[in-house]
Structures are given as C-alpha cells and as structure tokens.
Design a protein around this motif. Structure first.
Motif, PDB file in Angstrom:
ATOM      1  N   PHE A  30     -11.000   1.199   1.456  1.00 51.52           N
ATOM      2  CA  PHE A  30     -10.352   2.351   0.829  1.00 51.52           C
ATOM      3  C   PHE A  30      -9.619   3.189   1.871  1.00 51.52           C
ATOM      4  O   PHE A  30      -8.504   3.652   1.648  1.00 51.52           O
ATOM      5  N   LEU A  70      -4.819   1.348  -5.612  1.00 52.47           N
ATOM      6  CA  LEU A  70      -4.077   0.131  -5.949  1.00 52.47           C
ATOM      7  C   LEU A  70      -4.657  -0.594  -7.160  1.00 52.47           C
ATOM      8  O   LEU A  70      -3.896  -1.027  -8.042  1.00 52.47           O
ATOM      9  N   GLN A 122      -6.959  -7.485  -2.893  1.00 48.57           N
ATOM     10  CA  GLN A 122      -5.584  -7.447  -3.373  1.00 48.57           C
ATOM     11  C   GLN A 122      -4.969  -8.828  -3.215  1.00 48.57           C
ATOM     12  O   GLN A 122      -5.179  -9.509  -2.208  1.00 48.57           O
ATOM     13  N   ILE A 150      -8.708  -4.845   8.009  1.00 48.80           N
ATOM     14  CA  ILE A 150      -8.115  -5.678   6.965  1.00 48.80           C
ATOM     15  C   ILE A 150      -8.357  -7.145   7.303  1.00 48.80           C
ATOM     16  O   ILE A 150      -8.266  -7.559   8.459  1.00 48.80           O
ATOM     17  N   ASN A 197      -5.783   6.658  -0.451  1.00 49.42           N
ATOM     18  CA  ASN A 197      -6.734   5.577  -0.180  1.00 49.42           C
ATOM     19  C   ASN A 197      -6.379   4.366  -1.038  1.00 49.42           C
ATOM     20  O   ASN A 197      -5.723   4.484  -2.075  1.00 49.42           O
ATOM     21  N   LYS A 198      -6.800   3.224  -0.582  1.00 50.24           N
ATOM     22  CA  LYS A 198      -6.369   1.976  -1.227  1.00 50.24           C
ATOM     23  C   LYS A 198      -7.086   1.709  -2.542  1.00 50.24           C
ATOM     24  O   LYS A 198      -6.737   0.775  -3.263  1.00 50.24           O
ATOM     25  N   GLU A 244       0.830  -1.193   0.000  1.00 43.32           N
ATOM     26  CA  GLU A 244       0.000   0.000   0.000  1.00 43.32           C
ATOM     27  C   GLU A 244       0.867   1.246   0.000  1.00 43.32           C
ATOM     28  O   GLU A 244       2.077   1.196   0.231  1.00 43.32           O
ATOM     29  N   LYS A 281      -9.273  -5.035   1.814  1.00 41.18           N
ATOM     30  CA  LYS A 281      -8.854  -3.802   2.472  1.00 41.18           C
ATOM     31  C   LYS A 281      -9.872  -2.698   2.182  1.00 41.18           C
ATOM     32  O   LYS A 281     -10.318  -2.548   1.044  1.00 41.18           O
ATOM     33  N   ASN A 290       1.242   5.094   1.685  1.00 41.86           N
ATOM     34  CA  ASN A 290       0.898   6.002   2.787  1.00 41.86           C
ATOM     35  C   ASN A 290       1.440   7.374   2.386  1.00 41.86           C
ATOM     36  O   ASN A 290       2.578   7.714   2.699  1.00 41.86           O
TER      37      ASN A 290
END
Length: 384
Positions: free
Chosen positions: A302, A267, A334, A310, A263-264, A116, A300, A118
């Motif tokens: 967002f 990805l 993911q 998670i 935010n995820k 991820e 996961k 950050n």
C-alpha cells in the motif's frame, strides 16, 4: 513513439547547476540523461496520454468522494480511524490541492496502462516542468532538433495559475526533509513560482516544525498559516506531528484527503468501480503474501516509494524484486503490464495533473522493469 539518440549540450551540467538542479547525477551515474530523447506524435499525446489522464483524474475525484463517506472503504485503505474525520472534512470543505502524477506503461500504441498514482508527494517535478523545457528551447535555438518540435508541457504555466488562484496573503511555508537535495529542489521550484504570483514564501525543514499552543510554528515561533509539506500523510499519521493536525489552524498542501489516493490500495477500488476500463489494470488485495507472486502479476505494498518492496513475475516466470523498508502494511496484486523496452532500457511515462488538468509528461528509464529513485530522466518532444 521513438527513442532518438542526440548529442548532449556541451554546457548542460553548468546550466543545470546554475539553475539549482544539483541532483542531475546520483552516485556518479546520470539522473538527467540527454543522450537521447523520446519523440511522440500529437495523436499519441492527445489520444493516448492526455485524454486518459483527464478521465482517470475525474474517476479518482469521484472515488475520493465515495471513500470519505464510507468508514469501510477508509479502513480498506489502512487509514487510521483517528484520521477519518480529518480526511472527510478536508474533502467536504473543498480544501484545494496543487498536483499529482500518474505513472503509465505506454510504448506508442494501444491504451496506456495505469501502474500507480503519485498524488501526495510526487517528485521529478522540476525536471519535468522546467529543465526539459529549457532543453527543448536550447536544442531548437542551436539547430539540434527541428524548429517545429513541441513538447507536452504546460506544467509550469499551470502551477503559476494554481498558486495564483489560492490568493494566499499570509506567509506560505514549503517544507522538505532535511538533507534531501531532490526534495529541497522541488520545494525551491514551487517557492520560486509562489514568489512570481505574489505569495511570500519561506522554507523550513520538516524536522524543524514546532508546536506552540496548538499551532504549528517555525524556529522563531512564528505561526505557519499555510504549509506545503513534501512528507507523506501515511507517515504523518503515525507521528506526533500528525496528532496535532486536526486542531491546528494550518492549511496543508497537499490536503489530508490526498491520503485516499496516495496508497496503492486505491488501485483495486478503481478497478472495482471501473472494471474493464482500457487504461486500468486488474487489481485486488493480496490476502496471503507468504505465497509466491502468480505469473503475470505484480505485488505492491500500500505504502512505498520509488519502487521499493515491489515484486513482479512475468508470464514466462521471470521474477524481479526490489528490496525496501515498506513491509508493514497490506499489499495488492496488480496485473503485470510490461514497460516498453527501447534498447537496453525500460521506459515509464509520468503524466502530470496540475489544478485538475492534464499538464505534461516526464519520461523515466531503467535497466530493470522496476522504476526506482535512481532511474534516468530523459526529455521528450512532439513531432509529426
């Protein structure tokens, strides 16, 4: 990559507390852990961590440019429509940023896998930039490690350069959430650097920021011209504070365009754009969170912090989940990439980007496959 046991410095706690590193122990358990260190070869650092960090960062910047020009993509990231223009403008006008951290699964061989980004409010900054460097210097001085040992760590130097380049002449406010010792330590560290490059700085708690005649002000109603806020944009977008950002004349760090990367949901977009890239994991939107997580995948949200909400399911059907409050936004799935195990601990590599340059790493350990806010921080060194 090896984990090597070493004696602790007898005075490390006094040293930490003297430097303001007051969260070295959390709830009676060690956060800073120097009972061992991680040893890398120079090739492992340069080839497997530094180069991929640089490449992925460039991919991220390209993706931001694509996202801010597309309302469809902004919507896919669950960014409120009322903030599209704010985000787009901050990017197109080139609002500067300071830092970010990528988290990798890497055990010393094969490509590091990005877990991820950050990129808005990453912490563990002080311990990565300063305290582990102090550990290296003292251990060399005391003959505890070889004198030729080095560390992948130019974080402090790069932060000095990045802050100096801003050429800020008016007071620079650094804000953290009231009562958070870790967040305050992060902003205090950045304030220290700001002072060294000639920037006047002040601390303010996020909760004490006021609004007067459309301007953000401090408790004495003084205008806040520049603000580093250790408070995520996805929270601000849903607060009264956020509604005043666009019209206010405050320069924000990190800038609003960081909401694209924080935010995820980013990805799956990275994977779509660079499918098959050796450092990326397959990822897509989770369209039905009522279903169990498939084997070999991780669910996961967002928006989450420190591993909260998670859930992962390994190929051999082991399920690990972390509870938390972040269940009111979309989720992604993911591909699962197991953290390497050293003894009884699972190890995560955090790779820092400062001023658009790969600048160093920090190592976190946990007894679980999910890294959390209480996960231990261990120093590292380079030695061939």
């Amino acid at each position: 990559m090896k984990k090597i046991a070493i004696a602790e410095r007898a005075d490390w706690k006094q040293t930490a507390e003297g430097l303001g590193f007051l969260f070295h122990t959390i709830d009676g358990e060690p956060y800073w852990d120097e009972s061992a260190y991680y040893q890398f070869s120079l090739a492992q650092i340069e080839r497997d961590l530094e180069d991929p960090t640089t490449e992925i960062h460039e991919m991220c910047m390209d993706l931001v440019d694509r996202v801010v020009r597309s309302e469809e993509l902004l919507d896919r990231l669950s960014i409120p429509a009322g903030y599209y223009d704010l985000i787009r403008t901050s990017w197109l006008e080139g609002h500067p940023h300071l830092y970010g951290r990528m988290d990798f699964s890497y055990g010393g061989s094969g490509p590091a896998k990005l877990l991820e980004l950050n990129y808005d409010t990453p912490t563990s900054l002080y311990e990565a930039a300063a305290f582990q460097w102090g550990w290296l210097e003292q251990c060399i001085e005391r003959g505890m490690i070889p004198a030729r040992a080095d560390q992948f760590n130019s974080i402090d130097t790069r932060l000095h350069e990045a802050l100096a380049a801003l050429q800020i002449k008016k007071p620079f406010y650094f804000a953290s959430i009231k009562g958070s010792v870790e967040d305050k330590a992060t902003t205090d560290y950045l304030r220290l650097i700001a002072g060294k490059v000639g920037i006047e700085s002040r601390h303010i708690d996020v909760e004490d920021i006021g609004l007067l005649d459309g301007r953000f002000v401090d408790l004495e109603n003084r205008w806040i011209p520049h603000l580093f806020k250790l408070h995520a944009w996805e929270f601000i977008f849903h607060e009264e504070f956020g509604q005043a950002v666009a019209a206010a004349d405050t320069q924000f760090f990190e800038p609003p365009w960081k909401a694209v990367l924080s935010n995820k949901g980013i990805l799956p977009l990275l994977w779509e754009q660079h499918k098959g890239h050796p450092n990326l994991l397959a990822a897509h939107l989770d369209t039905d969170v009522s279903k169990p997580v498939p084997k070999g995948w991780v669910r996961k949200p967002f928006f989450s912090r420190e591993g909260a909400n998670i859930e992962l399911r390994t190929a051999d059907d082991q399920v690990v989940r972390e509870e938390g409050p972040y269940d009111d936004a979309p989720f992604i799935l993911q591909e699962f990439a197991a953290l390497p195990r050293f003894g009884d601990s699972y190890t995560l590599v955090g790779s820092w980007v400062i001023g658009d340059q790969a600048a160093g790493i920090g190592i976190r350990e946990d007894n679980s496959l999910i890294t959390k806010d209480t996960s231990r921080f261990l120093p590292h060194l380079i030695l061939d």
